[in-house]
Each structure stands twice: as C-alpha cells, then as structure tokens.
Design a protein around this motif. Structure first.
Motif, mmCIF file in Angstrom:
data_model
loop_
_atom_site.group_PDB
_atom_site.id
_atom_site.type_symbol
_atom_site.label_atom_id
_atom_site.label_comp_id
_atom_site.label_asym_id
_atom_site.label_seq_id
_atom_site.Cartn_x
_atom_site.Cartn_y
_atom_site.Cartn_z
ATOM 1 N N ILE A 1 0.834 -1.201 0.000
ATOM 2 C CA ILE A 1 0.000 0.000 0.000
ATOM 3 C C ILE A 1 0.871 1.256 0.000
ATOM 4 O O ILE A 1 0.477 2.304 -0.506
ATOM 5 C CB ILE A 1 -0.947 -0.008 1.219
ATOM 6 C CG1 ILE A 1 -1.953 -1.162 1.104
ATOM 7 C CG2 ILE A 1 -1.705 1.309 1.328
ATOM 8 C CD1 ILE A 1 -2.932 -1.236 2.265
ATOM 9 N N ALA A 2 2.082 1.153 0.534
ATOM 10 C CA ALA A 2 3.004 2.292 0.536
ATOM 11 C C ALA A 2 3.260 2.824 -0.862
ATOM 12 O O ALA A 2 3.573 4.001 -1.043
ATOM 13 C CB ALA A 2 4.324 1.882 1.190
ATOM 14 N N THR A 3 3.125 1.978 -1.880
ATOM 15 C CA THR A 3 3.327 2.395 -3.271
ATOM 16 C C THR A 3 2.011 2.671 -3.983
ATOM 17 O O THR A 3 2.008 2.907 -5.190
ATOM 18 C CB THR A 3 4.079 1.302 -4.052
ATOM 19 O OG1 THR A 3 3.263 0.116 -4.134
ATOM 20 C CG2 THR A 3 5.388 0.955 -3.382
ATOM 21 N N ALA B 1 8.681 7.785 -1.427
ATOM 22 C CA ALA B 1 8.669 8.788 -2.490
ATOM 23 C C ALA B 1 8.057 8.228 -3.768
ATOM 24 O O ALA B 1 7.279 8.905 -4.451
ATOM 25 C CB ALA B 1 10.098 9.273 -2.763
ATOM 26 N N ALA B 2 8.392 6.978 -4.089
ATOM 27 C CA ALA B 2 7.836 6.346 -5.285
ATOM 28 C C ALA B 2 6.334 6.150 -5.151
ATOM 29 O O ALA B 2 5.591 6.214 -6.140
ATOM 30 C CB ALA B 2 8.527 5.006 -5.534
ATOM 31 N N GLY B 3 5.857 5.919 -3.948
ATOM 32 C CA GLY B 3 4.430 5.753 -3.737
ATOM 33 C C GLY B 3 3.679 7.061 -3.774
ATOM 34 O O GLY B 3 2.548 7.124 -4.266
ATOM 35 N N ALA C 1 9.417 11.048 -8.544
ATOM 36 C CA ALA C 1 10.487 10.192 -8.043
ATOM 37 C C ALA C 1 11.385 9.718 -9.183
ATOM 38 O O ALA C 1 12.611 9.666 -9.051
ATOM 39 C CB ALA C 1 9.894 8.992 -7.302
ATOM 40 N N GLU C 2 10.768 9.390 -10.324
ATOM 41 C CA GLU C 2 11.534 8.949 -11.488
ATOM 42 C C GLU C 2 12.450 10.062 -11.984
ATOM 43 O O GLU C 2 13.623 9.823 -12.313
ATOM 44 C CB GLU C 2 10.576 8.525 -12.601
ATOM 45 C CG GLU C 2 11.235 7.774 -13.741
ATOM 46 C CD GLU C 2 11.557 6.331 -13.394
ATOM 47 O OE1 GLU C 2 12.720 5.927 -13.642
ATOM 48 O OE2 GLU C 2 10.683 5.619 -12.876
ATOM 49 N N LEU C 3 11.939 11.270 -11.997
ATOM 50 C CA LEU C 3 12.739 12.401 -12.449
ATOM 51 C C LEU C 3 13.894 12.698 -11.511
ATOM 52 O O LEU C 3 14.931 13.232 -11.937
ATOM 53 C CB LEU C 3 11.847 13.647 -12.594
ATOM 54 C CG LEU C 3 10.824 13.618 -13.731
ATOM 55 C CD1 LEU C 3 9.932 14.848 -13.666
ATOM 56 C CD2 LEU C 3 11.524 13.531 -15.085
ATOM 57 N N SER C 4 13.734 12.360 -10.236
ATOM 58 C CA SER C 4 14.797 12.612 -9.264
ATOM 59 C C SER C 4 15.839 11.508 -9.225
ATOM 60 O O SER C 4 16.768 11.559 -8.420
ATOM 61 C CB SER C 4 14.198 12.792 -7.865
ATOM 62 O OG SER C 4 13.607 11.584 -7.415
#
Length: 339
Positions: free
Chosen positions: A74-76, A206-208, A214-217
C-alpha cells in the motif's frame, strides 16, 4: 494573531505538539482499544484470564505481521490480494523442507521465507512488466499460487515438526506473553528503521507518493515497486511461519480458501492505522494498533457469544468506515497542500 507571527509566550509552542498528537490515528486507536478492552473486561467473563490474554497475544502477533505485509505494498499505492496465498505457500514449503527433505527447522524456516519473497518478486515483476494495477495481478496470482500449492502437496498437512520449533508458538513468558510477540516486535523495529533511517525506505515512500517526480529525481520506480512486493511476500511468509509454530503443523487451509481469511485483517490494520491507500505514507505503529483493535474486537465478541457472521459483518463495516476516513483525510491534506 496571524499564523506567521510568533506567540507572546512559549506556552502555545509547548501545547502544539500535544494538540497534534490528539489528532493522530495512533492516539484514536489507543483510546478505542482502552474503551473496548474495559467494556469486554466488564461484560465478557474470562476476558482478562491468563489463558485468554495469552491466546489474544498469539493472535495479535500474527495479525500485526499480516497487516505489515499489506502495508508494504500500500506504501506504493498498490495492493496485494495474494498475501494469504503467499503465506500458505511459504508455510507449506517450510513444512515440506523440514518433514520431507529432513532439513533442520531453522533452514526449513529460511526456505519458507525465501519462497514468500520469491512469490512477492513474481507479483512485482508482473505488475511492472504488464503495467496492470497490482489489484488485477495479485487477484490472479492468488488463485495461481494457491492452486499450485494444492497440486504439489496434494493438500496434505505436515504435522511431524520438531518440538523445538513448535514450542516457540506455545511457550509462555511470565505465564501470559507469547514469544511470537517478540518476533513481531523485531519485525516492527526493522520496518521503522527501514522507512525512517534508510535511503531505500525513503525511496519507497517517495515512489508511492509521486512516481513521476520520483523517477525524475533518479529513483528507479519499477525496481522499488518490485522490492515492495518482495518485502510484502517476505512478511507474509514470516506471518505464516509464526502460524505454523502456533498450530504445530503446516496446513493448506490455515488461511482459508485461496488465503482469503487473511484479506480482511490485512486491510484493516494498515488502513485503520493511517497508511494512505494512494501511497506515500505508512505507519508501523498505527498498523500494529489497528491489528490489535481488530483482534481485540473479534476476541471480545466471540466471548460474548456473537455469531461468526455478525463478527465478520461488523469488521466489514469497520473496513468501510476506515476507507471513508482515509478518503476524508486525503481530501483534508490536499486542500492544505500537505499531501
């Protein structure tokens, strides 16, 4: 007084954290646990007996880990409907390794945990490769995993397990506390450390919260999603091994048909505890308190001799209420740019 102005004295500054604490899920759950506990102690004979407290402790220990297993996905912003099926597969793998292959029970337990993590990896890999929501993938793998387990084991239980292993689930510390609670405490502390003090844990949250950002970072979001499913499968296996130690046997029906008996407690713990269903925020303590409340309610209502149907209906209503509260909380945070 304007919001950005400093108060005239330091008293409001000291009071603010306390006021914030009163609004947390954890505080609300503690109050509910105390209220229901006091009510059951007054109305249900034997609720505070050493035997019932020991039984409740063993149940809570497993329920908390089941909730943490769901929380990891669930975190994602995903779901793992196969948590029960993975748990049963891990339990049966441990039983097979110990009874049939003759492995020492610690190695048999490791084998079961490895199976749980591997099945979690399968779920995560399929979610990433297909682009489908984890709800669809895990709904399918729930049946696949459970069916494969029934075929391979011929639905036979493994009961000839070493006493040194099964004693862990039946031992008593101080006549009341189950050692399984200590296992759960270790799992909780490990997850708190993961999410609060490691880069990997922060990347999971962060990804969730915002996958694109998140992908950009520089975060490899696909890899993180797979790791979250691996963690979920591993924790499901931990819960299953705890159940094997508690029951003294690895049984195909230990989590119900297709493992569905685990789904309600798996959702209730994290959702009641404050884990956001759209991802990005988890609460290990809240999940534990949510699982404790559910186990407490189930135990107390059974002692009051309510039918199983009414208990399941009540827990279902509780889940619906928790989801509505979660939606209101997300709207509240979004309006104040806190989400």
């Amino acid at each position: 007084m304007a919001l950005d102005e400093a108060p005239a004295s330091s008293s409001p500054r000291r009071a603010a954290p306390s006021a914030g604490l009163l609004l947390t899920n954890e505080f609300g759950l503690i109050v509910l646990i105390l209220l229901f506990g006091a009510g059951f102690a007054a109305l249900a004979g034997g609720f505070l007996s050493p035997f019932n407290l020991f039984t409740l402790g063993r149940t809570v220990a497993v329920s908390i880990v089941i909730g943490l297993s769901m929380m990891a996905v669930i975190a994602t912003g995903g779901l793992n409907l196969a948590v029960g099926a993975i748990g049963v597969c891990a339990a049966m793998a441990s039983g097979y390794a110990i009874e049939v292959l003759g492995m020492p029970w610690p190695l048999g337990v490791v084998a079961g945990l490895a199976v749980g993590a591997a099945l979690g990896w399968v779920n995560g890999w399929m979610v990433v490769r297909t682009g489908l929501h984890s709800f669809i993938i895990t709904l399918a793998t729930m049946s696949i995993f459970f069916g494969a387990m029934i075929f391979l084991t011929r639905a036979e239980s493994y009961r000839a397990l070493p006493a040194a292993f099964t004693t862990i689930g039946r031992a008593k510390i101080g006549g009341v506390v189950s050692p399984l609670l200590l296992v759960t405490l270790v799992v909780m502390l490990a997850l708190v450390y993961l999410y609060r003090f490691t880069a990997l844990g922060r990347e999971m949250l962060a990804a969730g919260a915002r996958p694109e950002a998140a992908e950009l970072s520089g975060i490899r979001v696909d890899r993180i999603f797979i790791l979250c499913h691996v963690l979920s499968g591993f924790l499901a296996a931990v819960a299953a091994v705890m159940m094997v130690a508690r029951n003294g046997a690895a049984i195909p029906s230990m989590a119900g048909q297709l493992g569905q008996d685990w789904l309600l407690p798996a959702f209730l713990g994290p959702v009641l505890g404050g884990t956001l269903l759209n991802g990005g925020k988890v609460s290990v303590l809240g999940t534990a308190l949510g699982a404790l409340l559910v186990a407490l309610l189930t135990n107390g209502l059974l002692l009051l001799q309510l039918g199983e149907f009414w208990i399941q209906s009540f827990l279902g209503l509780l889940l619906l209420l928790a989801v509505l509260i979660d939606k209101s909380r997300r709207s509240f945070l979004a309006r104040r740019n806190l989400a």
